[in-house]
Each structure stands twice: as C-alpha cells, then as structure tokens.
Scaffold this motif. Structure first.
Motif, PDB file in Angstrom:
ATOM      1  N   PHE A  12       0.905  -1.303  -0.631  1.00 54.75           N
ATOM      2  CA  PHE A  12      -0.359  -0.340  -0.547  1.00 54.75           C
ATOM      3  C   PHE A  12       0.821   1.510  -0.119  1.00 54.75           C
ATOM      4  CE2 PHE A  12      -2.723   3.501   2.155  1.00 54.75           C
ATOM      5  CZ  PHE A  12      -3.725   3.263   1.186  1.00 54.75           C
ATOM      6  N   SER A  13       1.915   1.326   0.855  1.00 52.77           N
ATOM      7  CA  SER A  13       2.413   2.561   1.224  1.00 52.77           C
ATOM      8  C   SER A  13       3.155   2.411  -0.061  1.00 52.77           C
ATOM      9  CB  SER A  13       3.711   2.582   1.984  1.00 52.77           C
ATOM     10  OG  SER A  13       4.462   1.070   1.980  1.00 52.77           O
ATOM     11  N   ARG A  14       3.599   1.257  -1.935  1.00 51.90           N
ATOM     12  CA  ARG A  14       4.145   2.100  -1.507  1.00 51.90           C
ATOM     13  C   ARG A  14       3.613   1.801  -3.863  1.00 51.90           C
ATOM     14  NH1 ARG A  14       8.737  -2.274  -2.487  1.00 51.90           N
ATOM     15  NH2 ARG A  14       9.467  -1.739  -4.510  1.00 51.90           N
ATOM     16  N   GLN A  15       2.220   1.473  -3.578  1.00 56.28           N
ATOM     17  CA  GLN A  15       0.961   2.037  -4.673  1.00 56.28           C
ATOM     18  C   GLN A  15       0.868   1.041  -5.025  1.00 56.28           C
ATOM     19  OE1 GLN A  15       1.496   5.862  -5.715  1.00 56.28           O
ATOM     20  NE2 GLN A  15       0.937   7.070  -4.233  1.00 56.28           N
ATOM     21  N   LEU A  16       2.032  -0.139  -4.773  1.00 58.06           N
ATOM     22  CA  LEU A  16       2.195  -1.352  -6.031  1.00 58.06           C
ATOM     23  C   LEU A  16       0.689  -1.864  -6.055  1.00 58.06           C
ATOM     24  CD1 LEU A  16       5.528  -2.919  -3.808  1.00 58.06           C
ATOM     25  CD2 LEU A  16       5.289  -1.484  -5.927  1.00 58.06           C
ATOM     26  N   VAL A  17       0.586  -2.724  -7.938  1.00 56.63           N
ATOM     27  CA  VAL A  17      -0.753  -3.328  -8.529  1.00 56.63           C
ATOM     28  C   VAL A  17       0.531  -4.935  -8.494  1.00 56.63           C
ATOM     29  CG1 VAL A  17      -2.093  -3.193  -9.908  1.00 56.63           C
ATOM     30  CG2 VAL A  17      -1.030  -1.434  -8.804  1.00 56.63           C
ATOM     31  N   SER A  18      -0.634  -5.515  -8.120  1.00 55.54           N
ATOM     32  CA  SER A  18       0.091  -7.107  -8.351  1.00 55.54           C
ATOM     33  C   SER A  18      -0.465  -7.379  -9.363  1.00 55.54           C
ATOM     34  CB  SER A  18      -1.053  -8.309  -7.516  1.00 55.54           C
ATOM     35  OG  SER A  18      -0.544  -9.503  -7.533  1.00 55.54           O
ATOM     36  N   VAL A  19       0.746  -8.280 -10.596  1.00 58.24           N
ATOM     37  CA  VAL A  19       0.853  -8.573 -11.558  1.00 58.24           C
ATOM     38  C   VAL A  19       1.001 -10.061 -11.822  1.00 58.24           C
ATOM     39  CG1 VAL A  19       2.098  -8.291 -14.050  1.00 58.24           C
ATOM     40  CG2 VAL A  19       1.884  -6.680 -12.532  1.00 58.24           C
ATOM     41  N   MET A  20       1.390 -10.497 -10.391  1.00 51.55           N
ATOM     42  CA  MET A  20       1.488 -12.427 -10.764  1.00 51.55           C
ATOM     43  C   MET A  20       0.590 -12.168  -9.285  1.00 51.55           C
ATOM     44  SD  MET A  20       3.226 -14.091 -12.836  1.00 51.55           S
ATOM     45  CE  MET A  20       4.455 -15.221 -12.441  1.00 51.55           C
ATOM     46  N   ASN A  21      -0.056 -13.314  -9.529  1.00 54.33           N
ATOM     47  CA  ASN A  21      -0.315 -13.827  -8.397  1.00 54.33           C
ATOM     48  C   ASN A  21       0.164 -15.815  -7.467  1.00 54.33           C
ATOM     49  OD1 ASN A  21      -2.024 -15.887  -9.875  1.00 54.33           O
ATOM     50  ND2 ASN A  21      -3.599 -15.037 -10.240  1.00 54.33           N
ATOM     51  N   ARG A  22      -0.446 -16.476  -7.022  1.00 54.01           N
ATOM     52  CA  ARG A  22      -0.176 -17.556  -6.250  1.00 54.01           C
ATOM     53  C   ARG A  22       0.946 -18.738  -7.744  1.00 54.01           C
ATOM     54  NH1 ARG A  22      -0.863 -18.009  -0.210  1.00 54.01           N
ATOM     55  NH2 ARG A  22       0.422 -16.337   0.525  1.00 54.01           N
ATOM     56  N   THR A  23      -0.971 -18.388  -8.086  1.00 52.43           N
ATOM     57  CA  THR A  23      -1.046 -19.926  -9.473  1.00 52.43           C
ATOM     58  C   THR A  23      -0.453 -19.111  -9.848  1.00 52.43           C
ATOM     59  OG1 THR A  23      -3.248 -19.601  -8.799  1.00 52.43           O
ATOM     60  CG2 THR A  23      -3.231 -20.911 -10.956  1.00 52.43           C
ATOM     61  N   LYS A  24       0.329 -18.500 -11.343  1.00 54.49           N
ATOM     62  CA  LYS A  24       0.964 -17.576 -11.735  1.00 54.49           C
ATOM     63  C   LYS A  24       2.168 -17.983 -11.705  1.00 54.49           C
ATOM     64  CE  LYS A  24      -1.851 -16.380 -15.050  1.00 54.49           C
ATOM     65  NZ  LYS A  24      -1.553 -17.303 -16.134  1.00 54.49           N
ATOM     66  N   TRP A  25       2.559 -17.588 -10.282  1.00 46.03           N
ATOM     67  CA  TRP A  25       4.148 -18.276 -10.020  1.00 46.03           C
ATOM     68  C   TRP A  25       4.672 -19.717  -9.939  1.00 46.03           C
ATOM     69  CZ3 TRP A  25       7.546 -14.604 -10.864  1.00 46.03           C
ATOM     70  CH2 TRP A  25       7.618 -13.618 -10.298  1.00 46.03           C
ATOM     71  N   LYS A  26       3.255 -20.364  -9.605  1.00 49.41           N
ATOM     72  CA  LYS A  26       3.077 -21.825  -9.234  1.00 49.41           C
ATOM     73  C   LYS A  26       3.262 -22.097 -10.916  1.00 49.41           C
ATOM     74  CE  LYS A  26       1.166 -25.923  -8.014  1.00 49.41           C
ATOM     75  NZ  LYS A  26       1.431 -26.973  -8.926  1.00 49.41           N
ATOM     76  N   GLU A  27       2.736 -22.044 -11.793  1.00 44.48           N
ATOM     77  CA  GLU A  27       2.666 -22.429 -13.318  1.00 44.48           C
ATOM     78  C   GLU A  27       3.786 -22.444 -13.882  1.00 44.48           C
ATOM     79  OE1 GLU A  27      -0.394 -20.358 -15.157  1.00 44.48           O
ATOM     80  OE2 GLU A  27      -2.367 -21.179 -14.398  1.00 44.48           O
ATOM     81  N   LEU A  28       4.698 -21.328 -13.404  1.00 39.16           N
ATOM     82  CA  LEU A  28       6.297 -20.565 -13.470  1.00 39.16           C
ATOM     83  C   LEU A  28       7.006 -21.644 -13.118  1.00 39.16           C
ATOM     84  CD1 LEU A  28       8.196 -18.833 -14.802  1.00 39.16           C
ATOM     85  CD2 LEU A  28       8.170 -16.973 -12.784  1.00 39.16           C
ATOM     86  N   ALA A 105       2.888 -19.518 -23.111  1.00 36.00           N
ATOM     87  CA  ALA A 105       1.486 -20.195 -22.727  1.00 36.00           C
ATOM     88  C   ALA A 105       0.924 -20.110 -21.674  1.00 36.00           C
ATOM     89  CB  ALA A 105       2.582 -21.932 -22.914  1.00 36.00           C
ATOM     90  N   ASN A 106       1.381 -19.996 -20.743  1.00 36.70           N
ATOM     91  CA  ASN A 106       0.707 -19.753 -19.092  1.00 36.70           C
ATOM     92  C   ASN A 106       0.498 -18.413 -19.344  1.00 36.70           C
ATOM     93  OD1 ASN A 106       1.138 -22.293 -17.522  1.00 36.70           O
ATOM     94  ND2 ASN A 106       2.727 -22.247 -19.101  1.00 36.70           N
ATOM     95  N   SER A 107      -0.420 -17.566 -19.841  1.00 35.27           N
ATOM     96  CA  SER A 107      -0.055 -16.308 -20.668  1.00 35.27           C
ATOM     97  C   SER A 107       0.928 -14.912 -18.780  1.00 35.27           C
ATOM     98  CB  SER A 107      -1.531 -15.823 -20.036  1.00 35.27           C
ATOM     99  OG  SER A 107      -2.020 -16.186 -20.892  1.00 35.27           O
ATOM    100  N   ILE A 108       1.649 -15.552 -18.632  1.00 32.18           N
ATOM    101  CA  ILE A 108       2.611 -14.522 -17.662  1.00 32.18           C
ATOM    102  C   ILE A 108       3.170 -13.432 -18.434  1.00 32.18           C
ATOM    103  CG2 ILE A 108       4.643 -15.062 -16.627  1.00 32.18           C
ATOM    104  CD1 ILE A 108       4.056 -17.677 -16.064  1.00 32.18           C
TER     105      ILE A 108
END
Length: 128
Positions: A12-28, A105-108
């Motif tokens: 929140f303090s750095r105003q970050l927006v998530s691009v990857m979630n746990r599912t995407k990291w697991k796919e990677l 293929a995994n839309s990463i």
C-alpha cells in the motif's frame, strides 16, 4: 506484526499493483522445472530488500509452495553455461525460445532483453 500485515502495508505505501498471483508463480515454477536439461539461473528482487540478489539457481519448490507474494520481480537467464576449462570459453546453449513459449502458453507477462526474461510480481507508479 504479522507478515501479511507487513506486506499489505508495504504494498500500500509503495502503491504497488499485483501482476502475478500464487497460481501464476506456481505455473512459472512448473514450466521452469519441466526441462531436465535446463535449470535456469535467476535474479530476484524481494519487496523488502533494497537490492536484488545476484543470479543463482533457485529452489523452485519454494516458488510453488512458499510465500511468492514477496517477489517484486524475477529475472531468468536464458543461457545455460557449462564450464569447459580455464583456457576454453564456456559452452553455451540458448533457451530463449523455450522460455518464451512457456511464458506465453501460461499467459505470464514478461519483458525480454539480451536473453534475460523479467517477470514482474508488481507494477510500481515509479520506474525502478
């Protein structure tokens, strides 16, 4: 303070927006461990660290089952280098095409420059 609370406040303090979630990291992680001939070296920037770690081999099981929310970004070196000898250049094999296909293929989402693939965990309003 709980780790979850700390991460939430940091994001929140750095105003970050998530691009990857746990599912995407697991796919990677699944994709990067699917080729027995290639164990890529990676460089990771964690949210709470000022500087990224250097390129090294990664425990992909941690990415699959650990707290991947702490990864700000990860870079994957697409070149496998094998030491041959002191007087002979390392043997190199480029896996760029293989990595590119798996990421698409995994839309990463990724950026690519000079054989290095960068996967962002978060977007920042400031360019880093």
């Amino acid at each position: 303070m709980k780790k979850t609370d700390f991460l939430t406040k940091l994001i929140f303090s750095r105003q970050l927006v998530s691009v990857m979630n746990r599912t995407k990291w697991k796919e990677l992680a699944d994709e990067m461990t699917s080729n027995q001939d290639f164990n890529p070296k990676v460089r990771i920037k964690y949210l709470e660290d000022e500087l990224p770690l250097g390129f090294s081999h990664l425990d992909w099981e941690w990415v699959k089952f650990g707290d991947s929310r702490v990864i700000e970004w990860m870079e994957i070196d697409s070149v496998k280098r094998e030491y041959v000898g002191r007087l002979i250049d390392d043997k190199e094999k480029d896996y760029s095409e293989w990595i590119r296909k798996r990421l698409k293929a995994n839309s990463i989402p990724f950026d690519e420059s000079d054989g290095i693939f960068r996967i962002l965990g978060y977007l920042s309003p400031t360019k880093e």
